[in-house]
Design an enzyme around this catalytic site. Structure first.
Site, PDB file in Angstrom:
ATOM      1  N   SER A  11       0.733  -1.238   0.066  1.00 54.81           N
ATOM      2  CA  SER A  11      -0.161  -0.072  -0.174  1.00 54.81           C
ATOM      3  C   SER A  11       0.863   1.234  -0.115  1.00 54.81           C
ATOM      4  CB  SER A  11      -1.002   0.038   1.429  1.00 54.81           C
ATOM      5  OG  SER A  11      -0.252  -0.057   2.564  1.00 54.81           O
ATOM      6  N   TYR A 152      13.377  -3.542  16.861  1.00 53.71           N
ATOM      7  CA  TYR A 152      13.442  -3.572  15.565  1.00 53.71           C
ATOM      8  C   TYR A 152      14.557  -4.395  15.071  1.00 53.71           C
ATOM      9  CZ  TYR A 152      13.295  -1.831  10.688  1.00 53.71           C
ATOM     10  OH  TYR A 152      13.612  -1.658   9.348  1.00 53.71           O
TER      11      TYR A 152
HETATM   12  P1  NAD Z   1       6.058   1.502   4.494  1.00 56.52           P
HETATM   13  O1  NAD Z   1       5.776   1.842   6.055  1.00 56.52           O
HETATM   14  O2  NAD Z   1       5.670   2.472   3.468  1.00 56.52           O
HETATM   15  O3  NAD Z   1       5.828   0.117   4.375  1.00 56.52           O
HETATM   16  C1  NAD Z   1       5.377  -1.015   5.029  1.00 56.52           C
HETATM   17  C2  NAD Z   1       4.304  -1.720   4.398  1.00 56.52           C
HETATM   18  O4  NAD Z   1       4.058  -2.861   5.341  1.00 56.52           O
HETATM   19  C3  NAD Z   1       3.118  -0.844   4.773  1.00 56.52           C
HETATM   20  O5  NAD Z   1       2.573  -0.807   3.433  1.00 56.52           O
HETATM   21  C4  NAD Z   1       2.180  -1.377   5.927  1.00 56.52           C
HETATM   22  O6  NAD Z   1       0.946  -1.338   5.671  1.00 56.52           O
HETATM   23  C5  NAD Z   1       2.765  -2.799   5.418  1.00 56.52           C
HETATM   24  N1  NAD Z   1       2.474  -3.790   6.943  1.00 56.52           N
HETATM   25  C6  NAD Z   1       2.545  -3.608   8.211  1.00 56.52           C
HETATM   26  N2  NAD Z   1       1.890  -4.745   8.900  1.00 56.52           N
HETATM   27  C7  NAD Z   1       1.497  -5.478   7.900  1.00 56.52           C
HETATM   28  C8  NAD Z   1       0.485  -6.666   7.942  1.00 56.52           C
HETATM   29  N3  NAD Z   1       0.430  -7.210   9.245  1.00 56.52           N
HETATM   30  N4  NAD Z   1       0.219  -7.335   6.793  1.00 56.52           N
HETATM   31  C9  NAD Z   1       0.621  -6.624   5.704  1.00 56.52           C
HETATM   32  N5  NAD Z   1       1.197  -5.558   5.535  1.00 56.52           N
HETATM   33  C10 NAD Z   1       1.622  -4.858   6.542  1.00 56.52           C
HETATM   34  O7  NAD Z   1       7.672   1.483   4.769  1.00 56.52           O
HETATM   35  P2  NAD Z   1       8.908   1.006   3.958  1.00 56.52           P
HETATM   36  O8  NAD Z   1      10.049   1.736   3.897  1.00 56.52           O
HETATM   37  O9  NAD Z   1       8.389   0.807   2.488  1.00 56.52           O
HETATM   38  O10 NAD Z   1       9.092  -0.469   4.492  1.00 56.52           O
HETATM   39  C11 NAD Z   1       9.228  -1.555   3.890  1.00 56.52           C
HETATM   40  C12 NAD Z   1      10.297  -2.811   4.287  1.00 56.52           C
HETATM   41  O11 NAD Z   1      11.540  -2.022   4.489  1.00 56.52           O
HETATM   42  C13 NAD Z   1       9.901  -2.774   5.673  1.00 56.52           C
HETATM   43  O12 NAD Z   1      10.153  -4.498   6.107  1.00 56.52           O
HETATM   44  C14 NAD Z   1      10.862  -2.041   6.570  1.00 56.52           C
HETATM   45  O13 NAD Z   1      11.374  -2.703   7.873  1.00 56.52           O
HETATM   46  C15 NAD Z   1      12.242  -2.224   5.616  1.00 56.52           C
HETATM   47  N6  NAD Z   1      13.079  -1.079   5.678  1.00 56.52           N
HETATM   48  C16 NAD Z   1      12.889   0.032   5.658  1.00 56.52           C
HETATM   49  C17 NAD Z   1      13.684   1.091   5.697  1.00 56.52           C
HETATM   50  C18 NAD Z   1      13.114   2.714   5.797  1.00 56.52           C
HETATM   51  O14 NAD Z   1      14.146   3.478   6.478  1.00 56.52           O
HETATM   52  N7  NAD Z   1      12.247   2.971   5.462  1.00 56.52           N
HETATM   53  C19 NAD Z   1      15.039   0.940   5.966  1.00 56.52           C
HETATM   54  C20 NAD Z   1      15.427  -0.356   6.041  1.00 56.52           C
HETATM   55  C21 NAD Z   1      14.429  -1.265   5.676  1.00 56.52           C
END
Ligand code: NAD
Length: 308
Positions: A11, A152
């Site tokens: 999303s 985390y």
């Molecule tokens: P984001 O918050 O935009 O995306 C995370 C997504 O996971 C959201 O769409 C959320 O609705 C979904 N989600 C959460 N719980 C859920 C569930 N129970 N079932 C299905 N969907 C669920 O953030 P992002 O940065 O796009 O994060 C994506 C991945 O990247 C994550 O695993 C995050 O840990 C990882 N990550 C992010 C960063 C950062 O700085 N943004 C850095 C390293 C790793």
């Protein structure tokens, strides 16, 4: 035939960008099942998908924390999942004393058990066909601890240990595992965390720790996102390269500016160099953090730099 790619958490952020980019693959190599917990949020994805919607991209409901939702989603997919991307995830920051165990368990349920649940569901099919690729969006925090991100980071370390172990067995079945490890990425992720933090009072935390969290860590973290944060498109390009690779790597970091920090851990197996350097960055030379990691990247290690 195109490979079916199932992605969790589409999303927003990295999941959304990845789904759209794979669906627009010029060689049409992928049939994307872009999943999200709440279909009420599908509009942004559908708009970004454009003419790929209903062609190379379909949207489906999937809550990685629910067995029924996973079973329901997989039963609707025609054919088998060739590539699974475990992307759904959430953060949690703050002094440990002020965080509830329920909040911590929620992070593990989503980040760790969510991925495990999906893997258990697709693995029998991949083993039968003796092919498949499981991609996991880990983090540099899956490689090294970061202050006030204890839980985390632990959830990402858990993923690293789980999938490294599994990779050995799965090689025998011609199934590949890839852990992608971004540094900070400019998505809704950080905003959600900051909103969480601004409402939280962290009961039971001593004033000194709260001061370090609010007055040192939070500003430093914000500046880090501004100075070295990647945009999701760059991270997605790295993921697409991993997915299209004929010999996918087990690990792929996406942000070269982070290598000096991650290297500290590999060059000193006692771990002290990493812990002491990052401690010094935050508590002794916070001005260095204001500049982001550039100073580390260009080699002027904090011991040699005296902030005025
Ligand atoms: P984001 O918050 O935009 O995306 C995370 C997504 O996971 C959201 O769409 C959320 O609705 C979904 N989600 C959460 N719980 C859920 C569930 N129970 N079932 C299905 N969907 C669920 O953030 P992002 O940065 O796009 O994060 C994506 C991945 O990247 C994550 O695993 C995050 O840990 C990882 N990550 C992010 C960063 C950062 O700085 N943004 C850095 C390293 C790793």
């Amino acid at each position: 035939a195109p490979r079916t790619v199932l992605i969790s958490g589409c999303s927003s952020g990295i999941g959304l960008e990845l789904a759209v980019q794979l669906a627009h693959d010029p060689k049409k190599r992928y049939q994307v099942v872009a999943t999200m917990r709440d279909l009420g949020k599908k509009e942004t994805l559908e708009a970004a998908a454009g003419e790929a919607l209903g062609q190379t991209l379909t949207v489906a409901q999937l809550d990685v924390c629910s067995d029924e939702s996973v079973a329901q989603c997989l039963s609707c997919i025609q054919g088998e999942v060739d590539v699974l991307v475990n992307n759904a995830g959430m953060g949690l920051v703050g002094p440990l004393e002020g965080l509830s165990l329920a909040a911590m368990q929620n992070v593990f349920d989503t980040n760790f058990f969510g991925a495990v649940r999906l893997v258990k569901a697709v693995l029998p099919g991949m083993k039968r066909r003796r092919q498949g690729h499981i991609v996991v969006i880990s983090s540099v925090m899956g490689l090294q601890g970061v202050i006030f991100n204890d839980v985390y980071a632990a959830s990402k370390f858990a993923l690293e240990g789980f999938f490294e172990s599994l990779a050995i067995q799965l090689l025998q079945f011609n199934i590949f595992i890839s852990l992608v490890e971004p540094g900070p990425v400019v998505t809704e992720f950080e905003g959600k965390l900051l909103a969480q933090v601004s409402m939280a009072e962290f009961p039971g935390t001593d004033p000194e720790t709260l001061h370090y969290f609010r007055d040192l860590y939070l500003p430093a973290s914000r500046k880090l996102f501004c100075s070295v944060g990647q945009n999701p498109q760059d991270v997605v390009q790295a993921i697409v390269n991993v997915i299209s690779s004929t010999r996918p790597p087990l690990r792929r970091q996406t942000n070269i500016r982070y290598s000096p920090l991650t290297t500290l851990k590999t060059v000193d197996s006692s771990g002290s160099l990493y812990v002491r350097t990052t401690h010094r960055l935050l508590f002794r030379c916070p001005r260095l953090l204001n500049l982001g990691l550039q100073c580390l990247s260009c080699g002027c290690l904090p011991t040699r730099v005296r902030p005025r």
